[in-house]
Design an enzyme around this catalytic site. Sequence first.
Site, PDB file in Angstrom:
ATOM      1  N   HIS A 238       0.846  -1.200   0.000  1.00 33.72           N
ATOM      2  CA  HIS A 238       0.000   0.000   0.000  1.00 33.72           C
ATOM      3  C   HIS A 238       0.882   1.251   0.000  1.00 33.72           C
ATOM      4  O   HIS A 238       1.981   1.262   0.579  1.00 33.72           O
ATOM      5  CB  HIS A 238      -0.894  -0.009   1.241  1.00 33.72           C
ATOM      6  N   SER A 441      -8.019 -15.042  -1.225  1.00 31.03           N
ATOM      7  CA  SER A 441      -8.523 -13.687  -1.410  1.00 31.03           C
ATOM      8  C   SER A 441      -9.968 -13.684  -1.905  1.00 31.03           C
ATOM      9  O   SER A 441     -10.463 -14.649  -2.467  1.00 31.03           O
ATOM     10  CB  SER A 441      -7.629 -12.941  -2.410  1.00 31.03           C
TER      11      SER A 441
END
Length: 527
Positions: A238, A441
């Site tokens: 991120h 995921s």
Amino acid sequence: MKYRRSNPSFWLPKNHIHRAAIHFPSASAPPPPSKQMAGSIDMMLRDLNLEKVESLPEDFDPTTVIKDPLPPIARDSSGLNGGHPVNGQEKPREIVLGRNVHTTCLEVTEPDADDEVTGEREAYMASVLARYRKSLLERTKHHLGYPYNLDFDYGALSQLQHFSINNLGDPFIESNYGVHSRQFEVGVLDWFARLWELEKNEYWGYITNCGTEGNLHGILVGREVFPEGILYASHESHYSIFKAARMYRMDCEKVNTLISGEIDCKDFKAKLSLHKDKPAIINVNIGTTVKGAVDDLDLVIKTLEETGFTHDRFYIHCDGALFGLMMPFVKLAPKVSFKKPIGSVSVSGHKFVGCPMPCGVQITRLEHINALSRNVEYLASRDATIMGSRNGHAPLFLWYTLNRKGYRGFRKEVQKCLRNAHYLKGRLTSAGIGAMLNELSSTVVFERPQDEEFTRKWQLACQGNIAHVVVMPNITIEKLDDFVNELIEKRAIWYESGKLQSPPCVASDLGNSNCLCAIHKGTALES
């Protein structure tokens, strides 16, 4: 592990805030009256007749209200930031610093002298808010690209919105400010510490204002423990991780990733070998932003050990913004645990948990926090957080949800998300759309739509040639079907009209086996 303490004579006192314990729903408890929360957006949309929203007064200025819920496309002839083909033509979409757009703002004006008598201003503001609520309902209905759980009901907490609740200072030390929710905050922190296997007397943490703050704090603790340490993070980490490196003036090594988005430990080992003389501060992703990839924590630790880094020469921060709370409930998933040599873990509270405001949870080892904290006489407390004032309402929302759902509730929601994510991936590939879904995921990655209006309608997050949908608990099969059906209709226009020759190649982003372009379609079918 060695660490630096700025004030050797000071040690944190024993935690003495009374905890608001979190009780898990018992197996014998009666089931809720509805499988879907009463305040979920979908139910609101069904119950609300948008046509009955009060109309605006005749003298209302329509130019001050956002008429179109879709934001305008930012365009620039230079195309400095690169463009994206739309209907066969390159139309740059640029983000330019210093070019502030005010065309959709709602201006603040001074009330007239007789406003208190006529009440016109109250009526004006009520009309603006009614239209804003209508636009929120519409935008929420087409919300797929960002990881927010919009299925929640916090009506029971409305009675507390009249109070200014501020959890300034250390959560575990009572300050002079009495309107706080520390007892709820510490109860939430205890729950997460138990989830990540760290004893109450061995951890320190706090509820942050967002996931980025958790990352900033985790990296800061690592930097304070190892002032000369080098930060290692994968390219797909991120952006807040690299923001932390800039803010703290840290040397940072970007590590390559595999096609899945996971950190490439071979490249990680090569970069570690170049800096054996300095401690390592590592960011491990428990779900990357774009592909939802989970870095192999055990392999990262093994790589450090094989390169000669003993446990007292590295600090690991685990960024679990979204999947940090989901992974504990996935069978056979690797465990994030403080029984392993990690330093901190952070998650977002407004993502999978479903808080209506941005917030997060940051947990670290108690032994580390003395390297960071300072006494503040004004507060009669300790300063060990990034921010000073902290939202005291966020712990209430987190505490309420954790009590309501418990481990069993989260497990059911995780299973639902993973099941629906596989459904979406299957529908996309059946329609000839290249797509990828990592094993651990609920983020489905696929070829980027060729229409910016479609992208903005469904609020898809895009990067280069790919986009993704994050399947959250509020995303139903019906909503996924609506999305895919509309995407198929749009593709028929994009590709069958002759404006575009064929779907783009996304092999470099998703791998040959997930690409369905003319070149790789056979490879995908064989796999």
